[in-house]
Design a protein around this motif. Structure first.
Motif, mmCIF file in Angstrom:
data_model
loop_
_atom_site.group_PDB
_atom_site.id
_atom_site.type_symbol
_atom_site.label_atom_id
_atom_site.label_comp_id
_atom_site.label_asym_id
_atom_site.label_seq_id
_atom_site.Cartn_x
_atom_site.Cartn_y
_atom_site.Cartn_z
ATOM 1 N N LYS A 20 89.799 -76.753 -42.277
ATOM 2 C CA LYS A 20 88.410 -76.692 -42.756
ATOM 3 C C LYS A 20 87.434 -77.141 -41.676
ATOM 4 O O LYS A 20 86.372 -76.537 -41.492
ATOM 5 N N SER A 21 87.778 -78.199 -40.960
ATOM 6 C CA SER A 21 86.879 -78.682 -39.910
ATOM 7 C C SER A 21 86.764 -77.650 -38.792
ATOM 8 O O SER A 21 85.683 -77.443 -38.238
ATOM 9 N N GLN A 22 87.852 -76.970 -38.479
ATOM 10 C CA GLN A 22 87.818 -75.924 -37.461
ATOM 11 C C GLN A 22 86.978 -74.733 -37.920
ATOM 12 O O GLN A 22 86.280 -74.115 -37.114
ATOM 13 N N GLU A 23 87.034 -74.426 -39.213
ATOM 14 C CA GLU A 23 86.210 -73.336 -39.750
ATOM 15 C C GLU A 23 84.719 -73.677 -39.620
ATOM 16 O O GLU A 23 83.917 -72.828 -39.245
ATOM 17 N N TRP A 24 84.359 -74.927 -39.936
ATOM 18 C CA TRP A 24 82.960 -75.340 -39.795
ATOM 19 C C TRP A 24 82.545 -75.327 -38.332
ATOM 20 O O TRP A 24 81.418 -74.929 -38.002
ATOM 21 N N ALA A 25 83.428 -75.746 -37.440
ATOM 22 C CA ALA A 25 83.120 -75.714 -36.011
ATOM 23 C C ALA A 25 82.868 -74.279 -35.560
ATOM 24 O O ALA A 25 81.945 -74.018 -34.781
ATOM 25 N N SER A 26 83.659 -73.359 -36.064
ATOM 26 C CA SER A 26 83.484 -71.950 -35.727
ATOM 27 C C SER A 26 82.145 -71.420 -36.237
ATOM 28 O O SER A 26 81.441 -70.699 -35.525
ATOM 29 N N LEU A 34 70.596 -75.476 -38.899
ATOM 30 C CA LEU A 34 71.285 -76.530 -38.160
ATOM 31 C C LEU A 34 71.557 -77.809 -38.954
ATOM 32 O O LEU A 34 72.693 -78.281 -38.950
ATOM 33 N N PRO A 35 70.577 -78.401 -39.634
ATOM 34 C CA PRO A 35 70.865 -79.665 -40.315
ATOM 35 C C PRO A 35 71.968 -79.552 -41.367
ATOM 36 O O PRO A 35 72.899 -80.369 -41.392
ATOM 37 N N THR A 36 71.894 -78.549 -42.212
ATOM 38 C CA THR A 36 72.884 -78.389 -43.274
ATOM 39 C C THR A 36 74.256 -78.066 -42.705
ATOM 40 O O THR A 36 75.263 -78.657 -43.100
ATOM 41 N N MET A 37 74.298 -77.144 -41.767
ATOM 42 C CA MET A 37 75.573 -76.749 -41.189
ATOM 43 C C MET A 37 76.182 -77.892 -40.381
ATOM 44 O O MET A 37 77.391 -78.130 -40.444
#
Length: 71
Positions: A19-25, A42-45
């Motif tokens: 999940k963290s890698q998906e958000w990083a992507s 940007l803030p939310t993401m």
């Protein structure tokens, strides 16, 4: 911690890492493709990526502590 609990924790760590890698992507895609026009995202993401990474780090720390105890 039982073997089953340890396996479940390992599974949770793998899931949270993914999940963290998906958000990083997604954050990378925003930076590469949609900035500066998409700056309002940007803030939310960023917060979502931070939360996912923090959840992984917390679970990973629990796993490391559990495996040290088991050794």
């Amino acid at each position: 911690m039982t073997d089953e609990e340890l396996k479940n924790l390992e599974k949770e760590v793998r899931k949270l890492k993914r999940k963290s890698q998906e958000w990083a992507s997604q954050l990378h895609d925003l930076v590469e493709d949609r900035l500066p026009a998409g700056y309002e995202e940007l803030p939310t993401m960023s917060q979502s990526a931070y939360d996912a990474c923090k959840a992984w780090a917390d679970a990973n720390a629990r796993l490391m502590a559990a495996t040290e105890t088991a050794s």
